[in-house]
Design a protein around this motif. Structure first.
Motif, PDB file in Angstrom:
ATOM      1  N   PHE A 143      -5.380 -45.414 -42.002  1.00 46.92           N
ATOM      2  CA  PHE A 143      -5.755 -44.018 -41.826  1.00 46.92           C
ATOM      3  C   PHE A 143      -6.075 -43.286 -43.135  1.00 46.92           C
ATOM      4  O   PHE A 143      -7.030 -42.553 -43.218  1.00 46.92           O
ATOM      5  CB  PHE A 143      -4.646 -43.270 -41.082  1.00 46.92           C
ATOM      6  N   ALA A 168       7.298 -41.998 -38.384  1.00 46.51           N
ATOM      7  CA  ALA A 168       6.109 -41.146 -38.439  1.00 46.51           C
ATOM      8  C   ALA A 168       4.818 -41.923 -38.225  1.00 46.51           C
ATOM      9  O   ALA A 168       3.848 -41.751 -38.945  1.00 46.51           O
ATOM     10  CB  ALA A 168       6.059 -40.367 -39.764  1.00 46.51           C
ATOM     11  N   LEU A 169       4.813 -42.777 -37.212  1.00 49.81           N
ATOM     12  CA  LEU A 169       3.569 -43.460 -36.845  1.00 49.81           C
ATOM     13  C   LEU A 169       2.850 -42.622 -35.794  1.00 49.81           C
ATOM     14  O   LEU A 169       3.489 -42.001 -34.951  1.00 49.81           O
ATOM     15  CB  LEU A 169       3.865 -44.847 -36.267  1.00 49.81           C
ATOM     16  N   TRP A 170       1.509 -42.643 -35.850  1.00 54.07           N
ATOM     17  CA  TRP A 170       0.759 -41.936 -34.818  1.00 54.07           C
ATOM     18  C   TRP A 170       0.722 -42.800 -33.572  1.00 54.07           C
ATOM     19  O   TRP A 170       0.184 -43.920 -33.593  1.00 54.07           O
ATOM     20  CB  TRP A 170      -0.636 -41.600 -35.317  1.00 54.07           C
ATOM     21  N   PRO A 171       1.284 -42.287 -32.467  1.00 54.69           N
ATOM     22  CA  PRO A 171       1.530 -43.151 -31.315  1.00 54.69           C
ATOM     23  C   PRO A 171       0.260 -43.694 -30.652  1.00 54.69           C
ATOM     24  O   PRO A 171       0.299 -44.732 -30.033  1.00 54.69           O
ATOM     25  CB  PRO A 171       2.296 -42.243 -30.347  1.00 54.69           C
ATOM     26  N   HIS A 172      -0.849 -42.969 -30.795  1.00 55.95           N
ATOM     27  CA  HIS A 172      -2.045 -43.397 -30.060  1.00 55.95           C
ATOM     28  C   HIS A 172      -2.943 -44.312 -30.882  1.00 55.95           C
ATOM     29  O   HIS A 172      -4.014 -44.690 -30.441  1.00 55.95           O
ATOM     30  CB  HIS A 172      -2.831 -42.183 -29.588  1.00 55.95           C
ATOM     31  N   MET A 173      -2.507 -44.620 -32.102  1.00 58.18           N
ATOM     32  CA  MET A 173      -3.344 -45.465 -32.939  1.00 58.18           C
ATOM     33  C   MET A 173      -2.683 -46.827 -33.092  1.00 58.18           C
ATOM     34  O   MET A 173      -1.465 -46.941 -33.095  1.00 58.18           O
ATOM     35  CB  MET A 173      -3.534 -44.820 -34.313  1.00 58.18           C
ATOM     36  N   ARG A 191       1.972 -48.987 -44.320  1.00 57.61           N
ATOM     37  CA  ARG A 191       1.024 -47.885 -44.454  1.00 57.61           C
ATOM     38  C   ARG A 191       1.121 -47.254 -45.841  1.00 57.61           C
ATOM     39  O   ARG A 191       0.112 -46.949 -46.471  1.00 57.61           O
ATOM     40  CB  ARG A 191       1.298 -46.828 -43.375  1.00 57.61           C
ATOM     41  N   LYS A 201       0.181 -51.439 -30.509  1.00 56.73           N
ATOM     42  CA  LYS A 201       0.457 -50.004 -30.530  1.00 56.73           C
ATOM     43  C   LYS A 201       1.918 -49.798 -30.933  1.00 56.73           C
ATOM     44  O   LYS A 201       2.767 -50.651 -30.638  1.00 56.73           O
ATOM     45  CB  LYS A 201       0.228 -49.397 -29.142  1.00 56.73           C
TER      46      LYS A 201
END
Lengths: 366, 366
Positions: free
Chosen positions: A102, A89-94, A148, A132
């Motif tokens: 975050f 569940a990582l945000w791909p664009h960050m 995280r 990334k």
């Protein structure tokens, strides 16, 4: 850092109870693994702790504060807990640092950056902060996800099958990582898995679940030595249960049982009557003396010949897993010596054997 | 302050998700640009080329004069001169001629005698709107001829079209595109935003971070609204400066309307997104919703022409009021007071769909 307590908690999906009248308490700072076959309700239990599910009945308290009860519900963002998901569940664009930082906007910038770096160092990715997610391997991504949830310094850390997508080698190193981080942070951790080797390697308490209920919550050793139910006895460590007759409860915490034409003393606290003899591979050895049996199948596994042996006296019962020093043939006769085992009462209704998942059947005999 | 900084982090994340992906970046500008140009050039009902045939059985000065006037418009092109009535059908059926003009043998005599002298116009009704325009055009030319002949007809009709003096259909259609084309994208963008995170597994992660559902809602809505306004602006600029359609109203008022309209559309999109489990479902639901929204919007057919029950249904359609508002501000120069009614349904839709979406984030229908 926070106790988790369930009082008669149920959660149903339609008519199916995913979590069925569960009452249990996990002391603060413990590391619990929730173990059970697919669909046993372990993930739902975890999501109930997180606040991603609402209980239909019962009361959940975290660190003494009631977070879910009739007429009361504390939203997940107010529960101060971290969660790591199977899919990372990582945000791909960050970037890695963006993902970790975050949820930390309440902190001043300097402290936020320090926390991100701390968390990355803790999971061994100190130099990866500007990468990334797609530039990382699966193991590294899971470490970022772990970092995280650690960066927020949660009271409770929830891990939902975090190793399911990793290969066996990475799993081992991540398990060690989880233990180390548990020791370093002291936070209460709950780890969901269907892999009992993982569960026992990582946690100091294991809750075995089946059909929405916690069958037993105990140390890994107690699950082996003193299973509370036939399900636990079969599920944990490639176990088998044989129907026996308990003749007498003895003073030294053992019972005298009759199995086939033999009478032996086995640990257990069961009164006279029908019983289950719970056995693991480690309780069995080939012997010249012992109970007669016939080999029904042999396979080579982990450097041993592993035979399934049907006892001549109980041909309808489970085959027993027996390690042999050398090759053997199907149909060969032999004798088995019992060392240890555990006796459980057998209620009037015969228990239907619970099909262990494939990976359990293949599991290394302990 | 904390609320804002957390919100900004989320908005930044959402914008990154939209802008970092090259394919979705192209989707932001290219379709709006292309569709605006396509609609401007392609979707026109204006009569620009009308082939016709003549059957002049009177062979008089009057009939020659009328045909000459028709050809003098530059719109009507004579493709055939017929000899008898049996040839009429062939011209129309083949689609070669949009209309056939017939002067009967006694046309000139009747005209000279002061009697009513009919000119027969046979039209290809398969293309009703073009045929209607052509018929009106012919009528006006005949009326003009009558007038020039010294007013045998005491009454003349003077048509003066307001807001669109030449009755250019482009004028009517294109301002409506400022609302309708951008809605397609904003609805889709909003519908995908939550569904994408559900599919990636990051939505639960978002829920356990310290963000409140209100923050998540605003963080998800604002980027889509911004993109919608950007697209509206592209279309507005093309209409205003490329096609040169004059704007009579206030730009700020149009944008106030667009912000309200886009917010309502995004609310709808986010509700779809909160229900959908995957991006594919979200896309499907969007397509199911978008067709009735377009049909019941008054974009192509006036709402007043619809059955009453459908007219009632259009009150729930933000597009209807978005289009009405933009059209009236753009073409009529309507004031805030005059279009204030349009704001009411738009605000109502936003007031229902946005909280609904926030609620659905947590209480996904299972």
């Amino acid at each position: 850092m926070a106790e988790i307590s369930f009082k008669r908690v149920s959660r149903r999906f339609g008519n199916t109870p995913a979590v069925d009248n569960v009452s249990t308490t996990l002391e603060s700072g413990r590391f619990l693994a929730l173990l059970g076959p697919s669909g046993c309700g372990k993930t739902t239990l975890l999501r109930l702790i997180a606040g991603l599910e609402r209980p239909d009945e019962g009361e959940i308290a975290l660190g003494g504060q009631v977070v879910a009860a009739p007429g009361r519900f504390v939203e997940p963002e107010q529960r101060a807990l971290g969660m790591v998901f199977q899919s990372y569940a990582l945000w791909p664009h960050m970037s890695v640092a963006g993902n970790i930082g975050f949820g930390l906007n309440r902190l001043p910038r300097v402290e936020r950056e320090a926390r991100v770096l701390d968390a990355l160092r803790m999971v061994g990715l100190g130099d990866m902060f500007d990468r990334k997610p797609h530039e990382l391997s699966g193991g590294q991504r899971q470490r970022v996800a772990l970092a995280r949830s650690l960066a927020a310094r949660p009271r409770i850390l929830l891990l939902d099958e975090p190793l399911a997508n990793l290969d066996a080698h990475l799993r081992q190193s991540m398990l060690a990582e989880f233990r180390r981080i548990h020791a370093a942070t002291g936070c209460t951790m709950v780890f969901v898995t269907h892999d009992q080797n993982e569960a026992m390697a990582v946690a100091d308490q294991v809750g075995v679940m089946d059909r929405g209920r916690i069958e037993q919550m105990a140390t890994p050793m107690d699950l082996f030595d003193r299973p509370a139910t036939p399900m636990v006895a079969r599920f944990v460590g490639n176990g088998r249960t044989l129907p026996v007759t308990v003749q007498e409860r003895l003073a030294d915490r053992t019972c005298r049982i009759r199995i086939g034409d033999r009478t032996i003393a086995v640990p257990g606290q069961v009164a006279h009557g029908p019983g289950w003899l719970c056995l693991h591979p480690r309780d069995l050895s080939p012997s010249t003396e012992g109970i007669a049996g016939t080999i029904s199948a042999v396979r080579f596994e982990d450097g041993y010949y592993l035979a399934d042996v049907l006892l001549d006296a109980l041909p309808e019962a489970d085959a027993l897993p027996l390690r042999l020093p050398g090759p053997a043939r199907q149909g060969e006769k032999l004798r088995i010596a019992l060392r240890g085992g555990w006796v459980l009462p057998r209620d009037g209704v015969p228990e239907t054997p619970i099909a262990a998942p494939a990976e359990v059947r293949r599991g290394v005999p302990a | 302050m904390l609320f804002l900084s957390q919100l900004l982090a989320l908005i930044r994340k959402e914008l990154l998700a939209i802008l970092k992906d090259p394919s979705s970046r192209t989707l932001l500008f290219a379709p709006a640009l292309m569709q605006a140009l396509l609609f401007g050039y392609g979707a026109t009902y204006d009569l620009t080329h009308a082939p016709f045939a003549v059957l002049d059985q009177s062979r008089s000065a009057a009939s020659t004069e009328i045909v000459a006037r028709l050809e003098g418009t530059g719109v009507f092109h004579r493709i055939a001169t017929l000899e008898n009535t049996s040839q009429i059908a062939g011209q129309i059926e083949s689609g070669d001629a949009l209309l056939v003009l017939q002067f009967q043998p006694d046309f000139a005599a009747k005209l000279a005698g002061g009697a009513e002298a009919p000119v027969q116009v046979i039209l290809d009704g398969r293309n009703s709107s073009t045929a209607g325009l052509a018929s009106a055009y012919v009528s006006s030319i005949v009326a003009g001829y009558n007038a020039d002949q010294g007013a045998t007809t005491p009454l003349t009709i003077v048509r003066r079209a307001w807001f669109n003096p030449n009755f250019e259909s482009r004028w009517n259609l294109m301002p409506a595109l400022i609302a309708s084309l951008s809605m397609l994208q904003t609805l889709m963008l909003a519908a995908l935003s939550v569904a994408r995170e559900r599919e990636q597994g990051t939505f639960d992660q978002l829920l356990v971070t310290p963000l409140t559902p209100t923050q998540i809602l605003i963080g998800k809505a604002l980027p889509s609204i911004l993109v919608g306004l950007l697209q509206s602006t592209i279309i507005f600029l093309i209409i205003r400066y490329w096609f040169g359609i004059p704007m009579n109203g206030q730009v700020w008022l149009m944008y106030l309307g667009l912000v309200t309209f886009t917010t309502a559309a995004v609310g709808l999109g986010l509700s779809i997104s909160a229900i959908a489990l995957t991006m594919q479902q979200a896309m499907l639901y969007t397509f199911i919703v978008i067709m009735p929204l377009m049909l019941l919007s008054g974009l192509l057919t006036p709402v007043q022409n619809m059955p009453e029950i459908l007219q009632w249904a259009t009150y729930a359609n933000p597009l209807r009021f978005g289009i009405d508002l933009v059209r009236r501000v753009y073409l009529e120069g309507a004031t805030l007071r005059e279009v204030s009614f349009d704001f009411i349904p738009l605000l109502a839709v936003a007031a229902v769909t946005l909280p609904l979406a926030a609620w659905l984030f947590r209480h996904r229908l299972s």
